[in-house]
Write a protein that holds these residues in place. Sequence first.
Motif, short mmCIF file in Angstrom:
data_model
loop_
_atom_site.label_atom_id
_atom_site.label_comp_id
_atom_site.label_asym_id
_atom_site.label_seq_id
_atom_site.Cartn_x
_atom_site.Cartn_y
_atom_site.Cartn_z
N LEU A 101 0.83 -1.21 0.00
CA LEU A 101 0.00 0.00 0.00
C LEU A 101 0.86 1.26 0.00
N ILE A 102 1.97 1.22 0.72
CA ILE A 102 2.89 2.37 0.72
C ILE A 102 3.47 2.58 -0.67
N THR A 103 3.83 1.49 -1.34
CA THR A 103 4.34 1.59 -2.71
C THR A 103 3.27 2.17 -3.63
N LEU A 104 2.02 1.74 -3.47
CA LEU A 104 0.92 2.29 -4.27
C LEU A 104 0.81 3.79 -4.08
N MET A 105 0.88 4.26 -2.84
CA MET A 105 0.78 5.70 -2.57
C MET A 105 1.91 6.47 -3.23
N PHE A 106 3.11 5.92 -3.17
CA PHE A 106 4.24 6.61 -3.77
C PHE A 106 4.15 6.62 -5.30
N VAL A 107 3.63 5.56 -5.89
CA VAL A 107 3.44 5.53 -7.35
C VAL A 107 2.45 6.60 -7.77
N ILE A 108 1.37 6.75 -7.02
CA ILE A 108 0.39 7.80 -7.32
C ILE A 108 1.03 9.18 -7.17
N ASP A 109 1.77 9.36 -6.09
CA ASP A 109 2.45 10.64 -5.85
C ASP A 109 3.39 10.99 -7.00
N VAL A 110 4.20 10.04 -7.42
CA VAL A 110 5.17 10.29 -8.49
C VAL A 110 4.47 10.57 -9.81
N ALA A 111 3.38 9.86 -10.08
CA ALA A 111 2.63 10.10 -11.32
C ALA A 111 2.10 11.53 -11.38
N PHE A 112 1.47 11.97 -10.30
CA PHE A 112 0.93 13.33 -10.28
C PHE A 112 2.03 14.37 -10.34
N ALA A 113 3.12 14.13 -9.62
CA ALA A 113 4.21 15.10 -9.64
C ALA A 113 4.84 15.20 -11.03
N SER A 114 5.03 14.06 -11.68
CA SER A 114 5.62 14.07 -13.03
C SER A 114 4.72 14.81 -14.01
N VAL A 115 3.42 14.53 -13.94
CA VAL A 115 2.48 15.22 -14.81
C VAL A 115 2.50 16.72 -14.52
N GLY A 116 2.64 17.08 -13.25
CA GLY A 116 2.68 18.49 -12.90
C GLY A 116 3.83 19.23 -13.56
N TYR A 117 4.99 18.60 -13.64
CA TYR A 117 6.13 19.25 -14.29
C TYR A 117 6.00 19.26 -15.81
N LEU A 118 5.23 18.33 -16.35
CA LEU A 118 5.05 18.27 -17.80
C LEU A 118 4.01 19.26 -18.31
N LEU A 119 2.93 19.44 -17.57
CA LEU A 119 1.78 20.21 -18.07
C LEU A 119 1.76 21.62 -17.47
N THR A 120 2.67 22.46 -17.91
CA THR A 120 2.67 23.86 -17.48
C THR A 120 2.26 24.72 -18.66
N PHE A 121 0.96 24.81 -18.89
CA PHE A 121 0.42 25.52 -20.04
C PHE A 121 -0.62 26.55 -19.60
N ARG A 122 -0.57 27.72 -20.21
CA ARG A 122 -1.55 28.75 -19.89
C ARG A 122 -2.99 28.34 -20.22
N PRO A 123 -3.25 27.69 -21.35
CA PRO A 123 -4.65 27.29 -21.62
C PRO A 123 -5.21 26.34 -20.56
N LEU A 124 -4.34 25.66 -19.82
CA LEU A 124 -4.79 24.80 -18.74
C LEU A 124 -4.76 25.52 -17.40
N ASP A 125 -4.39 26.78 -17.41
CA ASP A 125 -4.23 27.59 -16.20
C ASP A 125 -3.28 26.91 -15.22
N SER A 126 -2.33 26.16 -15.74
CA SER A 126 -1.37 25.43 -14.90
C SER A 126 0.04 25.99 -15.07
N HIS A 127 0.15 27.18 -15.64
CA HIS A 127 1.46 27.77 -15.86
C HIS A 127 2.07 28.22 -14.54
N ILE A 128 3.36 28.43 -14.55
CA ILE A 128 4.08 28.90 -13.37
C ILE A 128 3.91 30.41 -13.26
N ARG A 129 3.30 30.84 -12.17
CA ARG A 129 3.16 32.29 -11.95
C ARG A 129 4.51 32.89 -11.57
#
Length: 422
Positions: free
Chosen positions: A223-251
């Motif tokens: 279960l701990i491994t599952l949580m870390f896999v989810i965490d890493v997936a979201f974090a990786s996507v966060g660094y990939l998707l920095t786009f203004r049309p998604l309002d996810s750009h870096i202020r």
Amino acid sequence: MYRDTSLGAAARADPRPGSAVGHGVGLAGLAGVVLWIAVARARGLDGPYAALVALAACGVPMVLWSLLADKVHHAPSTGIDWTAARPWREMRAISLTKIVGLWTTWGGIALIYATGRFYWQGNFAFAMWCLGYGAPLLFLASIPYVFWIDRRLIDPRDGAWHLGAWLSGQAGAAPEAIFAHLRSWAVKGFFLAFMLAIVPAGFGALIRWDGSLRDPVAVASGLITLMFVIDVAFASVGYLLTFRPLDSHIRSASPYAAGWAAALICYPPFILMEAGGPLNYHPGTADWVHWFSGHPLLLLVTGAVLVVLTAIYAWATVAFGMRFSNLTNRGILTHGPYAWSRHPAYLSKNLFWWVSTIPILSTGTLVDAVRATLILGAVSGVYWWRAKTEERHLSLDPDYLAYSTWMERNAPVPRFFAWLRS
């Protein structure tokens, strides 16, 4: 870490945590990655390509939810006016200048990767493989994207334009805009490589987990491994998707050297907590399984506590949706665990280390136990330092000041610590 959602003026007017804004996008990404994990486990897909598919399974639902349900592309914070597209010819010079700035920035990051031997060893070799194949596509796709978005941006002269203008000798280049641009891309360049490097190992371990429910240690580990896999997936996507049309750009990226120092010493190659590092607290210690071996009830209770702490840590990342990023402000996050604490990830992570290690118990001498306890205390001190530097950066945003004031008066964790101090 509080950066996130499209609260805008609403946060300034009513900064109460727990807003429904932003919950759906995280749940969409969570559903996608959990569904793919189930498919991968059923088919035995434990390789690095399957791990990359997990990132897509996490990111695509979040993009669709953001555009179709939350309609984030219409948020004022995007800086886009969809109703007033300028003529192509009018924007051509600006767009070409911006492309010069972007390509120069990416070329500089590529040069650092190419000359840093560290990036071609161990797990980082996989990250370089990913980025090596992705770079040509990024360079090519940037041309139509920049020409398309510049026609709709209210102010197309961003940091990339200022860098391109400076390089091409044009008037109007502002040094601070250039530095802000470079800081933002330094964050992406450093942390994206790290996230991609650790994606396959955790995903593969999770897929190969036997799923046995008879051993509490094995259940907790899975279960701990599952949580870390989810965490890493979201974090990786966060660094990939920095786009203004998604309002996810870096202020903004942190302008403070202390903030960068506090963060970088927690990650390779600058990490101080690894084997041989001055903050490595592991010599002379053992983990919870060693100390509670032969005591099933203690193993069950401790494993459950560690799973809960890891779940809080992963929840703190999921709450960002696709806006997770260290050292940046991407909007102020108020919901989820951030309605309870301003630093739920740091708090849960450090509690995990204390509970799982129990440094006061030693396999060596009393001196080893005292040393391990003091060093782990210093590690927790580093994260306290990180928290304070983040607060200093985010306090430049009025939304964060409103959020912080509300939290001091109402949130359970700040009130608990205030009670302890009093």
